[in-house]
Scaffold this active site. Structure first.
Site, short mmCIF file in Angstrom:
data_model
loop_
_atom_site.label_atom_id
_atom_site.label_comp_id
_atom_site.label_asym_id
_atom_site.label_seq_id
_atom_site.Cartn_x
_atom_site.Cartn_y
_atom_site.Cartn_z
N LYS B 76 0.84 -1.29 0.09
CA LYS B 76 0.19 0.14 0.09
C LYS B 76 0.95 1.29 -0.02
O LYS B 76 1.92 1.28 0.55
CB LYS B 76 -0.90 -0.09 1.17
CG LYS B 76 -1.95 1.19 1.45
CD LYS B 76 -2.83 0.95 2.84
CE LYS B 76 -3.94 2.04 2.47
NZ LYS B 76 -4.87 1.78 3.87
N SER B 157 -9.91 2.31 3.18
CA SER B 157 -9.16 2.93 2.32
C SER B 157 -7.90 2.13 1.32
O SER B 157 -7.30 2.61 0.48
CB SER B 157 -7.99 4.05 3.04
OG SER B 157 -7.26 3.06 4.04
N SER B 181 -10.00 -0.21 7.49
CA SER B 181 -9.79 -0.18 5.97
C SER B 181 -8.84 -1.43 5.46
O SER B 181 -8.50 -1.32 4.30
CB SER B 181 -8.71 0.94 5.82
OG SER B 181 -9.14 2.22 6.08
#
Lengths: 94, 486
Positions: B76, B157, B181
């Site tokens: 990420k 997210s 998330s």
């Protein structure tokens, strides 16, 4: 709890974020919507809660020693402007 | 070669020399190139990956394979990766290239895993649909039966992390979870994701959003994959003052389905307003666990209705402090101004997206003079009450079972202008972050429209092995078709 345009201006100043007039209006209505919802917390009785008990649990220190290499070049690689191995920035101190 | 394999299977194949890392990495890169429309990557690092694969092959041949040697993963874009541009999904970091590697991504690198690049995400991890990225939305590889042309959100997210696994662009990903998330996008994309106990993974080098809530965690197809990834991601780190000084168990080696004799709690507050599909999904989980010898216990988590408002005070408050460093002075994007303050204000106006600005404003307000006690201190006290709720529950039960989300993935363009409506997506996940507990989402079945749905297991602190083992029981019973999506 109603947030006014003056409140928005004050928070924008504290946050150091510029808002245009229309953005301020938008922020005002959105923040009011959010705070109406957040205000639900006023219902909760927290009189038995002490935030300062058990503060040391889990907090620990480490030796203040330098580990690993420190490279000025690597750090300054991201600088918008640099000279003499230092950051060049707009005037910070009046 | 086929990319529709699990991380565990790929690892096995490499160790048995049924394929090389170079073949594996090449195949996943080829697949990634056919799926650019999903917009999973912010920064691709394919050439580097092939070179690392060649190194991995040498190590495997000479019997020096590390735990995740040669396996293609991705990070990420919240993790600082040395020498590789890191954006946190924002414009404000400009072309920032970290001079150092985060502990979590570094741990995986040192285990031999090969990163294909940096994954798309909601800006500064603020969002539940990956619609807040400065680099465009991520598309969920799954499509509904009723409208297969409609683009759906992957959740957020960690939208890029979830979609990349679901689309077989890589075998596993790093992600992060502050209010849900990891778990919510895992459920939306039909994959597994775990948020470990607060402090299990180091936050050093992880771009900070809400320091008391942020946690790193893995996403992958199966329980076994996540177990392998987590034990290699987690470590005690003296550079993170909140890092737990505990040994990390060999989750993978100790993996075995478990349920017999365990008490599983169903919190009644989570059933309020749950739609019939969610109820049916939860009932499936209950029936499967009962069939394997678990006992189901009704419990009450009475602070549940206050969790989201508490989160939306604490998280923005901490974010307003953490994001104060983005001033255009020493790195990142800069917009010049007439004065220093003018430069700060214009830089932050241009560099931050709307949701980030909104949360900074909320946070600044609740921390400001006159409001600090009524909002921030109050929220901290309610956070303690939420923890006490779970402490009391875990005296009666071993694990708690809930749906992960109120429903399945929704459309990218479904009209969602009300921020609060978006916040409600995290209703089942946020309590866990506030109580600093571990929780896992396991893909279980489908909505009536053919979209993945997941169930969440919540455990007491440091109960990750139990979460994996009971999760495995659910995974075996569900037999979820991991590779059904193209």
């Amino acid at each position: 709890m109603t947030i006014t345009i003056q409140d928005v201006e004050k928070i924008a100043r504290l946050s150091r974020i510029y808002f245009s007039d229309s953005e301020k209006q938008n922020a005002q209505s959105q923040l009011n919507g959010i705070f109406n919802w957040i205000d639900k917390l006023q219902e909760v009785d927290v009189s038995n809660i002490n935030l300062t008990e058990n503060l040391d649990a889990g907090m620990h220190e480490r030796e203040d020693t330098v580990k690993g290499e420190s490279s000025v070049d690597k750090v300054l690689a991201n600088a918008p402007q640099k000279e003499f191995g230092m950051y060049v920035v707009p005037k910070v101190v009046e | 070669m086929d990319t529709k394999i699990t991380l565990t299977k790929a690892r096995d194949m490499l160790l048995k020399k049924e394929c090389s890392s170079e073949e594996l990495v090449t195949a996943f890169i080829q697949n990634a190139k056919t799926k650019k429309n999903l917009n999973c990557f912010i920064t691709e690092d394919f050439d580097n990956a092939i070179n690392q694969a060649k190194d991995s092959d040498k190590r495997i041949s000479s019997g020096e394979a590390r735990h995740l040697e040669g396996l293609p993963i991705a990070n990420k874009d919240l993790y600082c990766t040395q020498g590789i541009k890191t954006t946190a999904g924002s414009k404000i970091l400009g072309n920032f290239i970290p001079p150092y590697e985060s502990t979590v991504s570094g741990n995986l690198k040192n285990s031999g895993a090969i990163s294909l690049g940096k994954l798309n995400m909601d800006e500064f991890a603020m969002g539940s649909a990956n619609l807040n990225s400065a680099f465009g939305p991520v598309i969920n590889p799954w499509k509904s039966n009723s409208d297969p042309q409609k683009d759906l959100v992957p959740g957020g997210s960690s939208g890029g992390s979830a979609a990349a696994v679901a689309a077989n662009i890589c075998l596993g990903t790093t992600a992060s979870d502050t209010g849900g998330s990891i778990r919510q996008p895992a459920a939306f994309c039909g994959i597994t994701g775990i948020k470990p106990t607060y402090g299990l993974c180091s936050r050093w080098g992880m771009v900070a959003f809400a320091s008391s809530l942020d946690q790193a965690g893995p996403m992958a197809h199966t329980i076994s994959d996540c177990a392998l990834l987590l034990q290699n991601m987690a470590s005690y780190d003296e550079k993170d003052a909140t890092s737990l000084n505990v040994n990390i168990p060999d989750y993978f080696k100790n993996l075995a389905p478990q349920a017999k004799g365990l008490k599983i709690g169903i919190p009644k507050e989570y059933l309020d307003g749950l739609n019939s599909e969610g109820q049916a999904l939860l009932q499936k989980g209950i029936d499967w666990l009962k069939a394997e010898g678990a006992k189901i216990v009704d419990i009450s988590l009475k602070m549940t209705p206050y969790a989201l408002p508490t989160y939306y005070i604490i998280a923005p408050a901490e974010a307003s402090s953490n994001l104060a460093r983005y001033d255009g002075l020493r790195y990142g994007a800069r917009v010049d101004g007439a004065s220093l303050d003018d430069m700060y204000s214009k830089t932050r106006h241009a560099g931050f997206g709307d949701e980030v600005k909104r949360r900074i404003m909320i946070g600044t307000y609740v921390l400001s003079a006159g409001y600090y006690d009524a909002y921030y201190v109050k929220a901290l006290k309610v956070k303690k009450l939420i923890s006490q709720d779970f402490d009391a529950a875990f005296k009666k039960v071993d694990l708690i079972l809930t749906p992960t989300t109120p429903g399945a993935a929704f459309g990218l363009h479904d009209n969602n202008t009300d921020p609060v409506a978006m916040y409600l997506n995290d209703i089942y996940t946020v309590t866990v972050n506030l109580a600093e507990l571990p929780a896992i989402s396991v893909p279980i079945g489908f909505s009536s429209d053919g979209l993945p749905l997941g169930l969440q297991l919540i455990g007491s602190k440091l109960s990750e092995q139990k979460l994996f083992n009971v999760g495995l029981t659910l995974e075996n019973a569900a037999a979820f078709p991991h590779f059904k999506v193209a």
